[in-house]
Design an enzyme around this catalytic site. Sequence first.
Site, PDB file in Angstrom:
ATOM      1  N   HIS A 256       0.791  -1.284   0.035  1.00  0.00           N
ATOM      2  CA  HIS A 256       0.232   0.071   0.210  1.00  0.00           C
ATOM      3  C   HIS A 256       0.702   1.156  -0.056  1.00  0.00           C
ATOM      4  O   HIS A 256       0.560   2.267  -0.648  1.00  0.00           O
ATOM      5  CB  HIS A 256      -0.859  -0.059   1.370  1.00  0.00           C
TER       6      HIS A 256
ATOM      7  N   ASP B 277      -0.706   1.672   7.589  1.00  0.00           N
ATOM      8  CA  ASP B 277       0.358   1.040   7.223  1.00  0.00           C
ATOM      9  C   ASP B 277       1.881   1.514   7.580  1.00  0.00           C
ATOM     10  O   ASP B 277       2.978   0.684   7.394  1.00  0.00           O
ATOM     11  CB  ASP B 277       0.334   0.468   5.575  1.00  0.00           C
TER      12      ASP B 277
END
Length: 359
Positions: free
Chosen positions: A202, A298
Amino acid sequence: MRWRSRSSAPATAVARWPSIGQHGHNVRLFATAEYPGEVAAVAERGEIVSTGELSGAARISYAGHDAGRTVSGADLIMVVGPAYATEDFALAAALHLTPEQAIVVCPTSCLGSFAFRRAAGLSRDDDRYLIGETSTLPYAVRMSGPATIHVFVKLRAGLWVAATPRSGTDRLRTMLGEVYPGIGAAESVLATTLQNGNPVIHPAVTLCNAALIERTGGEFNFYEDGITPAVGRLMQAVDSERMAIAAALGQTIASDPAIGVMQGYMIEQNYDTGYSTAPGFRGIRAQSELDNRYLTEDVGYTMVLFTELARTVGVPTPTMDAVIQITSALLGRDFRREAPRTLAGLGLGDLDAAGLAKL
């Protein structure tokens, strides 16, 4: 248990058994009052309807904001949501927990089992409570409407669970295995945490497509359009550091492309066309803005914790460090300073590399 969009607001689900309603179990759904919309839609409909690889309707016996009504008497409590939701649910559930229940943070993101323990007022050595975590979500899923979802992939393999204490891992694997027969028992919660591939994928795709996200509001396919050979090389550099951290801690994990093939997302085991042509990622749209959990979770949670683990075991992480710095610059924040998930904050700050390897 709950099917849930990976990009929606925090919420948590609780089931009497580790199953969605289609498996015949009594499922109850809870979310904190700050996120009323999705739960209200499920409560009104009384079910969640799914299309795609998993189709049909799953009956939900309760959906609301009453933690006691949701948690009390549940055999298995599934804490499903992004990392920043774990502590809030633990605080809401703490007064209603009993030792015979099992609790699973799904997915771990970054030592979610210890985040739950800490927030619920339980010590890391309190073995009365079986608290575990999964390496990832069991589905690739997006919301498609009120109380309606689309499942792109239900994992056939490449999903692991680990417990604290470790002696409870087999029990959790057996419970979850009724619905997810491909689930495996991980060596420890370090393995489930470090097997998390989201920080590999991501942030790299988001940072390399930052201008496109801001210019179009995410009007492109995240994987098909967002991953090129150069983006793949950045992902590979991050993945190499992740695997080096795991090896230094004595944990066995696989590369993210290997896991993607194992799970059924991908058919090619490489870092560019493996993702951009992956059947399981086809049609998944990009986020509408940069301030999204693909960076805030993330990077801000998981990657910051990964680099702290790396420093503890003496593994250099120049690529991860650069990603954290660039993300901080793009969003105008200092994620290293914010560091919401740290070893000290999890009650693990006194452990050296040997001590961490025993978790």
